[in-house]
Design a protein around this motif. Structure first.
Motif, PDB file in Angstrom:
ATOM      1  N   PRO A 238     -33.425-115.079   3.287  1.00  0.00           N
ATOM      2  CA  PRO A 238     -35.081-114.873   3.412  1.00  0.00           C
ATOM      3  C   PRO A 238     -35.685-115.705   4.629  1.00  0.00           C
ATOM      4  N   PHE A 239     -34.992-116.199   5.544  1.00  0.00           N
ATOM      5  CA  PHE A 239     -35.414-116.898   6.629  1.00  0.00           C
ATOM      6  C   PHE A 239     -34.115-117.557   7.467  1.00  0.00           C
ATOM      7  N   ALA A 240     -34.283-117.547   8.851  1.00  0.00           N
ATOM      8  CA  ALA A 240     -33.502-117.942   9.742  1.00  0.00           C
ATOM      9  C   ALA A 240     -33.293-119.366   9.742  1.00  0.00           C
ATOM     10  N   VAL A 241     -32.016-119.902   9.845  1.00  0.00           N
ATOM     11  CA  VAL A 241     -31.588-121.265   9.726  1.00  0.00           C
ATOM     12  C   VAL A 241     -31.168-121.650  10.995  1.00  0.00           C
ATOM     13  N   SER A 242     -31.918-122.755  11.743  1.00  0.00           N
ATOM     14  CA  SER A 242     -31.607-123.266  13.002  1.00  0.00           C
ATOM     15  C   SER A 242     -30.317-124.269  12.806  1.00  0.00           C
ATOM     16  N   GLY A 243     -29.779-124.399  13.856  1.00  0.00           N
ATOM     17  CA  GLY A 243     -28.598-125.310  13.798  1.00  0.00           C
ATOM     18  C   GLY A 243     -27.214-124.773  14.498  1.00  0.00           C
ATOM     19  N   ASN A 244     -26.214-125.104  14.204  1.00  0.00           N
ATOM     20  CA  ASN A 244     -24.806-124.825  14.766  1.00  0.00           C
ATOM     21  C   ASN A 244     -24.280-123.662  14.092  1.00  0.00           C
ATOM     22  N   PRO A 245     -24.090-122.321  14.687  1.00  0.00           N
ATOM     23  CA  PRO A 245     -23.567-121.218  13.848  1.00  0.00           C
ATOM     24  C   PRO A 245     -21.883-121.351  13.850  1.00  0.00           C
ATOM     25  N   THR A 246     -21.205-122.361  14.690  1.00  0.00           N
ATOM     26  CA  THR A 246     -19.868-122.321  14.532  1.00  0.00           C
ATOM     27  C   THR A 246     -19.410-122.864  13.016  1.00  0.00           C
ATOM     28  N   GLY A 247     -18.708-122.049  12.609  1.00  0.00           N
ATOM     29  CA  GLY A 247     -18.159-122.327  11.003  1.00  0.00           C
ATOM     30  C   GLY A 247     -18.716-121.500  10.254  1.00  0.00           C
ATOM     31  N   ALA A 248     -20.007-120.716  10.408  1.00  0.00           N
ATOM     32  CA  ALA A 248     -20.960-119.896   9.480  1.00  0.00           C
ATOM     33  C   ALA A 248     -19.907-118.846   8.929  1.00  0.00           C
ATOM     34  N   GLY A 249     -19.160-118.211   9.821  1.00  0.00           N
ATOM     35  CA  GLY A 249     -18.388-117.017   9.654  1.00  0.00           C
ATOM     36  C   GLY A 249     -17.245-117.696   8.654  1.00  0.00           C
ATOM     37  N   ASP A 250     -16.733-118.795   8.651  1.00  0.00           N
ATOM     38  CA  ASP A 250     -15.726-119.388   8.194  1.00  0.00           C
ATOM     39  C   ASP A 250     -16.041-119.747   6.632  1.00  0.00           C
ATOM     40  N   ALA A 251     -17.428-120.059   6.508  1.00  0.00           N
ATOM     41  CA  ALA A 251     -18.099-120.401   5.040  1.00  0.00           C
ATOM     42  C   ALA A 251     -18.261-119.206   4.528  1.00  0.00           C
ATOM     43  N   ALA A 252     -18.519-118.020   5.074  1.00  0.00           N
ATOM     44  CA  ALA A 252     -18.754-116.662   4.537  1.00  0.00           C
ATOM     45  C   ALA A 252     -17.287-116.321   3.854  1.00  0.00           C
ATOM     46  N   VAL A 253     -16.352-116.212   4.627  1.00  0.00           N
ATOM     47  CA  VAL A 253     -14.873-116.152   4.224  1.00  0.00           C
ATOM     48  C   VAL A 253     -14.573-116.945   3.070  1.00  0.00           C
ATOM     49  N   ALA A 254     -14.938-118.296   3.188  1.00  0.00           N
ATOM     50  CA  ALA A 254     -14.633-119.246   1.630  1.00  0.00           C
ATOM     51  C   ALA A 254     -15.370-118.560   0.680  1.00  0.00           C
ATOM     52  N   ALA A 255     -16.496-118.084   0.678  1.00  0.00           N
ATOM     53  CA  ALA A 255     -17.104-117.578  -0.425  1.00  0.00           C
ATOM     54  C   ALA A 255     -16.680-116.181  -0.854  1.00  0.00           C
TER      55      ALA A 255
END
Length: 306
Positions: A238-255
């Motif tokens: 619903p909104f953009a999240v600021s921060g460090n995108p490193t690891g975001a794709g890995d969290a999606a894979v975990a989900a």
């Protein structure tokens, strides 16, 4: 038990300095070391959510020992194969004067992993596959491993009725799709470089035609595109999240791994993957989720058929 495979792990080393000047000498104010690699990040997220996971990786030298010690300290179960070549490092340098918090990265190449060592790793992994709910293969392959290495693991898993997820790029991604991976997850740039297709939906369908059961494309802050045998959807936060995108794709894979293991439907998997990915971007280090963002975003994710 969700098994994650990281063929090219690294000891992640972070340096904090006052300022960064090329050609100058720098005094490091703080040093932090952590076991790293995409599959390890996936396992950290799963472990943090109370989901059973096993890290599988070849490691060598003192950096390999440091990875083992770090996983022990975190309480994450592991299956680490000792190999002759030393485990690589990644160096991240953060300058305190840079208010963006962005790091300057130095990624060492992985050590050569010969055919005999790769076969030993496959044999070791095979001892745990019968008890696995999902196999996740993530990240780059080290020198010495052929482009079909992930495809071999996909076939090993499928022969034991274990679903396989592959997060890779290039020839390794194509080979994994052709081997019948249950899910592949490139980002938009990786998909374009692999398939030559600028349109993510077209590139995803091409991977499906090659044999992948489902293709998930990371679209950065715009969320995820899913192309599956049950339908295609876009899921956006619903909104953009600021921060460090490193690891975001890995969290999606975990989900997605957790969703497959828990027999969730596709909308539920997508909702959790977008939420976990956003929560990972807001966390200070890869492999962690920001609980506040996770609670705030989970019930407000838009999922639309495409």
């Amino acid at each position: 038990m969700i098994i994650t495979v990281t063929p090219n792990p690294a000891l992640d080393v972070s340096y904090r300095v006052a300022h960064l000047s090329p050609g100058a000498s720098h005094r490091v104010r703080d040093v932090h070391e952590r076991a790293g690699g995409k599959g390890l990040n996936v396992s950290r997220v799963l472990h943090g959510q109370g989901i059973g996971t096993l890290v599988a990786a070849p490691v060598g030298g003192v950096h390999g020992d440091a990875i083992r010690e770090d996983l022990d300290a975190a309480g994450i179960e592991h299956l680490l194969l000792p190999v002759p070549g030393p485990t690589r490092r990644t160096i991240a340098v953060v300058a305190e004067e840079d208010t963006s918090g962005e790091a300057t990265l130095f990624n060492e190449p992985g050590s050569h992993l010969g055919e005999a060592d790769w076969q030993r790793f496959r044999d070791l992994l095979a001892t745990r596959l019968p008890g696995a709910s999902v196999l996740v293969c993530s990240g780059s392959l080290p020198p010495g491993c052929g482009a079909d290495s992930y495809a071999e693991l996909v076939r090993d898993a499928r022969s034991r009725s274990v679903p396989a997820i592959v997060d890779a790029t290039g020839p390794a991604l194509l080979a994994a799709a052709e081997a019948g991976a249950d899910l592949v997850k490139p980002n938009a740039v990786e998909l374009r470089e692999t398939t030559g297709q600028a349109d993510p939906a077209t590139g995803a369908r091409q991977l499906r035609e090659r044999g992948a059961a489902a293709v998930i494309v990371s679209l950065g802050p715009d969320g995820l595109l899913a192309v599956t045998d049950e339908g295609s959807w876009c899921a956006a936060p619903p909104f953009a999240v600021s921060g460090n995108p490193t690891g975001a794709g890995d969290a999606a894979v975990a989900a997605f791994a957790a969703g497959i293991a828990g027999r969730q439907n596709w909308p539920e998997r997508l909702r959790n993957a977008v939420a976990w990915s956003a929560a990972a971007a807001a966390a200070p280090v890869a492999g962690a989720l920001d609980d506040g963002v996770l609670r705030e975003i989970s019930d407000h994710i838009a999922i639309e058929p495409v």
